[in-house]
Scaffold this motif. Sequence first.
Motif, mmCIF file in Angstrom:
data_model
loop_
_atom_site.group_PDB
_atom_site.id
_atom_site.type_symbol
_atom_site.label_atom_id
_atom_site.label_comp_id
_atom_site.label_asym_id
_atom_site.label_seq_id
_atom_site.Cartn_x
_atom_site.Cartn_y
_atom_site.Cartn_z
ATOM 1 N N LEU A 102 0.826 -1.208 0.000
ATOM 2 C CA LEU A 102 0.000 0.000 0.000
ATOM 3 C C LEU A 102 0.861 1.259 0.000
ATOM 4 C CD1 LEU A 102 -3.103 1.098 0.809
ATOM 5 C CD2 LEU A 102 -1.711 1.862 2.725
ATOM 6 N N THR A 103 1.854 1.291 0.914
ATOM 7 C CA THR A 103 2.660 2.502 1.005
ATOM 8 C C THR A 103 3.554 2.661 -0.225
ATOM 9 O OG1 THR A 103 4.229 1.272 2.376
ATOM 10 C CG2 THR A 103 2.669 2.696 3.505
ATOM 11 N N PHE A 104 3.954 1.528 -0.802
ATOM 12 C CA PHE A 104 4.755 1.610 -2.028
ATOM 13 C C PHE A 104 3.927 2.260 -3.153
ATOM 14 C CE2 PHE A 104 6.470 -0.239 -6.014
ATOM 15 C CZ PHE A 104 7.733 0.313 -5.924
ATOM 16 N N GLY A 105 2.695 1.778 -3.294
ATOM 17 C CA GLY A 105 1.797 2.372 -4.303
ATOM 18 C C GLY A 105 1.574 3.850 -4.031
ATOM 19 N N LEU A 106 1.395 4.151 -2.754
ATOM 20 C CA LEU A 106 1.157 5.538 -2.358
ATOM 21 C C LEU A 106 2.330 6.436 -2.756
ATOM 22 C CD1 LEU A 106 -1.113 6.905 -0.814
ATOM 23 C CD2 LEU A 106 0.240 6.663 1.266
ATOM 24 N N SER A 107 3.545 5.900 -2.614
ATOM 25 C CA SER A 107 4.718 6.714 -2.950
ATOM 26 C C SER A 107 4.716 7.041 -4.449
ATOM 27 C CB SER A 107 6.002 5.997 -2.544
ATOM 28 O OG SER A 107 6.280 4.942 -3.439
ATOM 29 N N LEU A 108 4.294 6.087 -5.277
ATOM 30 C CA LEU A 108 4.233 6.351 -6.722
ATOM 31 C C LEU A 108 3.188 7.420 -7.020
ATOM 32 C CD1 LEU A 108 4.388 2.706 -8.155
ATOM 33 C CD2 LEU A 108 6.253 4.310 -7.788
ATOM 34 N N VAL A 109 2.045 7.320 -6.339
ATOM 35 C CA VAL A 109 0.980 8.308 -6.530
ATOM 36 C C VAL A 109 1.483 9.706 -6.171
ATOM 37 C CG1 VAL A 109 -1.295 9.065 -5.722
ATOM 38 C CG2 VAL A 109 -0.874 6.646 -6.191
ATOM 39 N N MET A 110 2.212 9.790 -5.046
ATOM 40 C CA MET A 110 2.693 11.108 -4.597
ATOM 41 C C MET A 110 3.686 11.706 -5.596
ATOM 42 S SD MET A 110 2.964 11.203 -0.505
ATOM 43 C CE MET A 110 3.378 9.578 -0.021
ATOM 44 N N VAL A 111 4.586 10.859 -6.113
ATOM 45 C CA VAL A 111 5.576 11.364 -7.077
ATOM 46 C C VAL A 111 4.861 11.917 -8.318
ATOM 47 C CG1 VAL A 111 7.433 10.689 -8.650
ATOM 48 C CG2 VAL A 111 7.472 9.908 -6.290
ATOM 49 N N GLU A 112 3.876 11.155 -8.822
ATOM 50 C CA GLU A 112 3.164 11.601 -10.023
ATOM 51 C C GLU A 112 2.370 12.878 -9.750
ATOM 52 O OE1 GLU A 112 3.406 10.780 -13.120
ATOM 53 O OE2 GLU A 112 4.890 9.267 -12.620
ATOM 54 N N THR A 113 1.750 12.936 -8.561
ATOM 55 C CA THR A 113 0.969 14.127 -8.224
ATOM 56 C C THR A 113 1.867 15.367 -8.191
ATOM 57 O OG1 THR A 113 -0.368 12.680 -6.848
ATOM 58 C CG2 THR A 113 -0.718 15.033 -6.583
ATOM 59 N N VAL A 114 3.022 15.205 -7.576
ATOM 60 C CA VAL A 114 3.950 16.338 -7.497
ATOM 61 C C VAL A 114 4.391 16.763 -8.909
ATOM 62 C CG1 VAL A 114 6.317 16.933 -6.838
ATOM 63 C CG2 VAL A 114 4.756 15.994 -5.155
ATOM 64 N N ARG A 115 4.619 15.769 -9.778
ATOM 65 C CA ARG A 115 4.996 16.102 -11.165
ATOM 66 C C ARG A 115 3.886 16.879 -11.840
ATOM 67 N NH1 ARG A 115 7.277 10.294 -12.858
ATOM 68 N NH2 ARG A 115 9.401 10.504 -12.069
ATOM 69 N N LEU A 116 2.631 16.487 -11.578
ATOM 70 C CA LEU A 116 1.490 17.182 -12.187
ATOM 71 C C LEU A 116 1.415 18.628 -11.707
ATOM 72 C CD1 LEU A 116 -1.450 14.605 -12.118
ATOM 73 C CD2 LEU A 116 -0.372 15.637 -14.115
ATOM 74 N N ILE A 117 1.617 18.815 -10.389
ATOM 75 C CA ILE A 117 1.442 20.158 -9.831
ATOM 76 C C ILE A 117 2.644 21.056 -10.130
ATOM 77 C CG2 ILE A 117 1.116 21.478 -7.706
ATOM 78 C CD1 ILE A 117 -0.274 19.005 -6.523
ATOM 79 N N TRP A 118 3.853 20.552 -9.841
ATOM 80 C CA TRP A 118 5.033 21.419 -9.938
ATOM 81 C C TRP A 118 5.867 21.174 -11.195
ATOM 82 C CZ3 TRP A 118 3.745 20.087 -4.709
ATOM 83 C CH2 TRP A 118 3.478 21.177 -3.877
ATOM 84 N N GLY A 119 5.478 20.200 -12.003
ATOM 85 C CA GLY A 119 6.208 19.951 -13.240
ATOM 86 C C GLY A 119 7.352 18.978 -13.055
ATOM 87 N N LYS A 120 7.902 18.551 -14.188
ATOM 88 C CA LYS A 120 8.937 17.514 -14.155
ATOM 89 C C LYS A 120 10.315 18.087 -13.884
ATOM 90 C CE LYS A 120 6.503 14.560 -17.317
ATOM 91 N NZ LYS A 120 5.970 14.831 -18.638
#
Lengths: 294, 405
Positions: A102-120
């Motif tokens: 669960l937490t591993f999946g969550l970490s991927l979600v957080m990375v992608e979310t940050v990329r969406l908000i603040w860019g790559k």
Amino acid sequence: MAELTLATLAAQAFTGLVLGMILVLLAIGLSLIFGLMTVVNFAHGSLYMLGAYLGFFLIGYTKSFWLALVVAPLLVGALGFGIERFLVRPLYGRSIDDPLLLTFGLSLVMVETVRLIWGKIGLTLDPPRELAGAVNLGFTYFPLYRLFVIGVTVVVLVALFVFLEKTNVGLIIRAGSRDPLMVKALGFDLGRVWLLVFGIGTALAGLAGILAGPMRGVYAEMGVTIIIESFVVVVVGGMGSLVGAIVAGIAIGEVVSLTTLFAPKFAEIMVFIVMALVLLVRPSGLFGESGLME
Amino acid sequence: MNRRAFLATTAAGAAVAAFPAILKAQGGDTIKVGFPGPTTGPFGALAKDQQQGASVAMEEINAKGGILGRRLEILFRDDQLKPAVGAQRTKELIENERCEFIVGGLAAHVQMAINEQTKKAGKLFISVSQSDEITARPDWGPLTFHEALNPTITSRAVGNWLAQNLGKKWWILYADYAWGKQNNAVLTEVLKRQGGVLLGSTPYPLGNPEFSAHLPKILAAKPEVLVTMTPGADNIAFLKQAISFGMKKEMKIAQPLHWLPQLKEGGPDLYADIYAGINFSWQLEDAIPEAKNYVALYRKKHNEPPGDYSAYAYSAIHEVARGITLAKVVNSDAVASALIANPVYNHYKGKQWWRACDHKAFQDLWIVKGRERSKMKGEWDFVDIVQKVAASEELDRSCKEKGFV
């Protein structure tokens, strides 16, 4: 190769100490959470990253590094509350793999979310003016900000020690990690303790993130490599042991730093060699108790 | 169904049936150039800059009536910075989209994968980013052209200048992978030839955000110049840490290249006084008429000045057009022969030429130095142009060294 002097060695040891401090902050959080809940929190690296991004956002918003340094970890801790209460808690009592996945999946979600908000593309975070520049320590120039990182970590560690050893809540936490059933039988609400510990652990990750930002830059993948090093620290120190996390964190920082001085190509691999050696001699880590993982 | 309705239906049906044919006929009228590049991933900003440069060239060519009366069309594809994806996209561009020419590629390993496909299909490929191998045997092919600079040329030019102007006691810090190692080898050789002293040379793992453990011994060694190969995000992390250790005051810091998107990200506080080579900087518009034309067109379309890598793409698209015009036929072999028979061109920064043996483009480059914030004129004015290094085949390996007899 430059001449090897005592001054070089001292400077090298000092840089290793700073590397160690960031690892200690991360490993303590991991170890606290694991010790009490046997949850291997893979989202820890992403929470570290989030601490840096929230720090960046808050500094832009409030124009104050100091305010951000306090608020960003609190926000990450609040997110930690949410993660424990709504995502991790339903999985207690199940196999140790479930919260890990669960937490591993969550970490991927957080990375992608940050990329969406603040860019790559990464962001740069500057240390506050008061801490810019280097000071002469006699044997080397050393960045003032890095000294500050050492200072903050020591203060946080002392505060944590006092909290765990001298307060009633700390007593319950320590008891809970020894024998949760007994603590429940004594009528304590362990759910609130879990929430609190998960919050403290994640807030420490957030703090490590905002502290590391001005040194290393802020980017979505910044948690990926450091989470592995942090787990190494937890394993070397002993799963669930706070003293172990501190000793191992500093030791690993020094190993990286000193290997870089003599054989830079081996600095990365040396971390894992140390882990393998420690596990050969002490399978539960330096300060670990056996049986926690079963 | 009455007659009127029947007619209307069949007419519509016929129109629908004929429509793909109409589309196809129009497609056949355009000259298609395939352009793979890593628009997603860590080099996204550079790849976007390249695409924008290529688009400017396309619009400029089409505004003047196209090539041989036909419009030029560029098909951009994302290669994700992965060789396998680059190869697949290139194959699709050639087989499905019928592109006769391929321009693009960013990062040496993806260029190689693209080049393998164009070699197999017998199509012209103009590579637009750095690589030593692409113009050397065994990777090079008779239809392979290389518009960009390469590590040998860049590091020889920058290295010579550093040794002659900033000092001959160096320390080199490099990312431990192909590009870093190549530059380290070239710089080490240059310094030796210049009679300098290499105080130390340290590798670090690519993608490492923490350099502090490397810095005390470099400080203690007191080099006059610290040359670093720290690409991508590493560049910013390294400079931040080097500056915080007070190294900017103790020594000159240099690197083979500056990239405009990176200068923008790091800002003048990091890049002030950092020396590097560059293939193009928009400030050259003041001195070179072709540069003025390119920068003006780019600014008009994209509302910002062009970066250094966009210029490679702009020039390469113009070379495809020039080759077709010379050959008078849309065919890779004929265009390649025409370009080699008429090797001299000038699209954006002065005279360039193709070397016959390896199809390497020779061109001027410049030594630049990061500007302080207080001296910047506008938000994009990151560098001072220090000196021009004139195009010279001497700066590259010889045809013989590259395996051509």
